[in-house]
Design a protein around this motif. Sequence first.
Motif, mmCIF file in Angstrom:
data_model
loop_
_atom_site.group_PDB
_atom_site.id
_atom_site.type_symbol
_atom_site.label_atom_id
_atom_site.label_comp_id
_atom_site.label_asym_id
_atom_site.label_seq_id
_atom_site.Cartn_x
_atom_site.Cartn_y
_atom_site.Cartn_z
ATOM 1 N N ILE A 13 0.836 -1.207 0.000
ATOM 2 C CA ILE A 13 0.000 0.000 0.000
ATOM 3 C C ILE A 13 0.868 1.254 0.000
ATOM 4 O O ILE A 13 0.578 2.223 -0.704
ATOM 5 C CB ILE A 13 -0.960 -0.030 1.193
ATOM 6 C CG1 ILE A 13 -1.928 -1.209 1.046
ATOM 7 C CG2 ILE A 13 -1.721 1.271 1.326
ATOM 8 C CD1 ILE A 13 -2.742 -1.490 2.271
ATOM 9 N N LEU A 14 1.947 1.243 0.768
ATOM 10 C CA LEU A 14 2.853 2.394 0.809
ATOM 11 C C LEU A 14 3.522 2.624 -0.544
ATOM 12 O O LEU A 14 3.609 3.756 -1.023
ATOM 13 C CB LEU A 14 3.895 2.190 1.899
ATOM 14 C CG LEU A 14 4.860 3.339 2.126
ATOM 15 C CD1 LEU A 14 4.108 4.561 2.626
ATOM 16 C CD2 LEU A 14 5.930 2.932 3.114
ATOM 17 N N SER A 17 1.021 3.981 -2.986
ATOM 18 C CA SER A 17 0.733 5.378 -2.664
ATOM 19 C C SER A 17 1.820 6.309 -3.161
ATOM 20 O O SER A 17 1.533 7.404 -3.657
ATOM 21 C CB SER A 17 0.581 5.544 -1.149
ATOM 22 O OG SER A 17 -0.463 4.769 -0.659
ATOM 23 N N THR A 20 1.415 6.600 -6.892
ATOM 24 C CA THR A 20 0.252 7.434 -7.190
ATOM 25 C C THR A 20 0.554 8.899 -6.947
ATOM 26 O O THR A 20 0.161 9.767 -7.735
ATOM 27 C CB THR A 20 -0.950 6.987 -6.339
ATOM 28 O OG1 THR A 20 -1.214 5.609 -6.619
ATOM 29 C CG2 THR A 20 -2.186 7.801 -6.663
ATOM 30 N N ALA A 21 1.276 9.208 -5.876
ATOM 31 C CA ALA A 21 1.637 10.593 -5.587
ATOM 32 C C ALA A 21 2.550 11.166 -6.671
ATOM 33 O O ALA A 21 2.382 12.321 -7.087
ATOM 34 C CB ALA A 21 2.315 10.688 -4.229
ATOM 35 N N ALA A 42 -4.729 6.254 -9.088
ATOM 36 C CA ALA A 42 -4.638 5.218 -8.059
ATOM 37 C C ALA A 42 -4.606 3.830 -8.695
ATOM 38 O O ALA A 42 -3.848 2.956 -8.265
ATOM 39 C CB ALA A 42 -5.805 5.336 -7.094
ATOM 40 N N GLY A 45 -1.139 3.357 -10.005
ATOM 41 C CA GLY A 45 -0.187 3.090 -8.932
ATOM 42 C C GLY A 45 -0.254 1.663 -8.436
ATOM 43 O O GLY A 45 0.777 1.000 -8.250
ATOM 44 N N THR A 49 2.669 -1.239 -9.099
ATOM 45 C CA THR A 49 3.244 -1.926 -7.941
ATOM 46 C C THR A 49 3.068 -3.427 -8.067
ATOM 47 O O THR A 49 4.004 -4.199 -7.819
ATOM 48 C CB THR A 49 2.594 -1.424 -6.642
ATOM 49 O OG1 THR A 49 2.747 -0.011 -6.572
ATOM 50 C CG2 THR A 49 3.231 -2.065 -5.431
#
Length: 57
Positions: A13-14, A17, A20-21, A42, A45, A49
Amino acid sequence: MSNSQVAHGFSFILTASVFTAVFLVISKSLLNGVGGKLGTLAFLGVSLTYLLLYLFK
């Protein structure tokens, strides 16, 4: 918002994220006024991943 079979833990998840950022910062001026931008980014991302984890296993 991901299934537990896709997101295997906090590190996944990190990482998603962070991707996505980065996508959001890059596309902020490119997709100005376009609806659904955050959901699409999202998805990108999480997909990136998942792809990277699949390739490195």
